[in-house]
Scaffold this motif. Structure first.
Motif, short mmCIF file in Angstrom:
data_model
loop_
_atom_site.label_atom_id
_atom_site.label_comp_id
_atom_site.label_asym_id
_atom_site.label_seq_id
_atom_site.Cartn_x
_atom_site.Cartn_y
_atom_site.Cartn_z
N VAL A 12 6.53 -2.82 1.94
CA VAL A 12 6.39 -2.31 3.31
C VAL A 12 6.04 -0.82 3.22
N ASN A 13 5.39 -0.32 4.24
CA ASN A 13 5.08 1.10 4.30
C ASN A 13 6.23 1.85 4.95
N THR A 15 7.29 5.91 6.22
CA THR A 15 6.86 7.29 6.44
C THR A 15 8.02 8.22 6.16
N SER A 38 2.69 9.43 -3.65
CA SER A 38 3.28 8.18 -3.15
C SER A 38 4.09 7.47 -4.23
N ARG A 42 8.07 6.80 -4.02
CA ARG A 42 8.53 5.42 -4.12
C ARG A 42 9.59 5.29 -5.21
#
Length: 70
Positions: A12-13, A15, A38, A42
């Motif tokens: 899932v993304n 923000t 990113s 992560r």
């Protein structure tokens, strides 16, 4: 401990908002180690969540369930 790995992970993304000073440090760090920002974020999030002990994870689940049933 952490979450068990399944054969087909669901991604899932997310923000994340950070102050400019941290973004600059993150950019510099990414250049040094050769990973994009990113990937670094992560790994940091996963590492932090995996560090939560199982007993604390169960306690958080109980508290969350109590809050949603109230």
């Amino acid at each position: 401990m952490g979450r068990s790995n399944s054969n087909k992970p669901t991604l899932v993304n997310v923000t994340i908002r950070v102050e400019q000073e941290y973004l600059s440090d993150l950019h510099l760090y990414s250049r040094v180690i050769g990973k994009n920002r990113s990937e670094i974020l992560r790994e940091l999030v996963i590492s932090a969540l995996d560090a939560i002990p199982e007993h604390q994870r169960r306690a958080m689940e109980i508290i969350a369930n109590c809050k949603t049933s109230s």
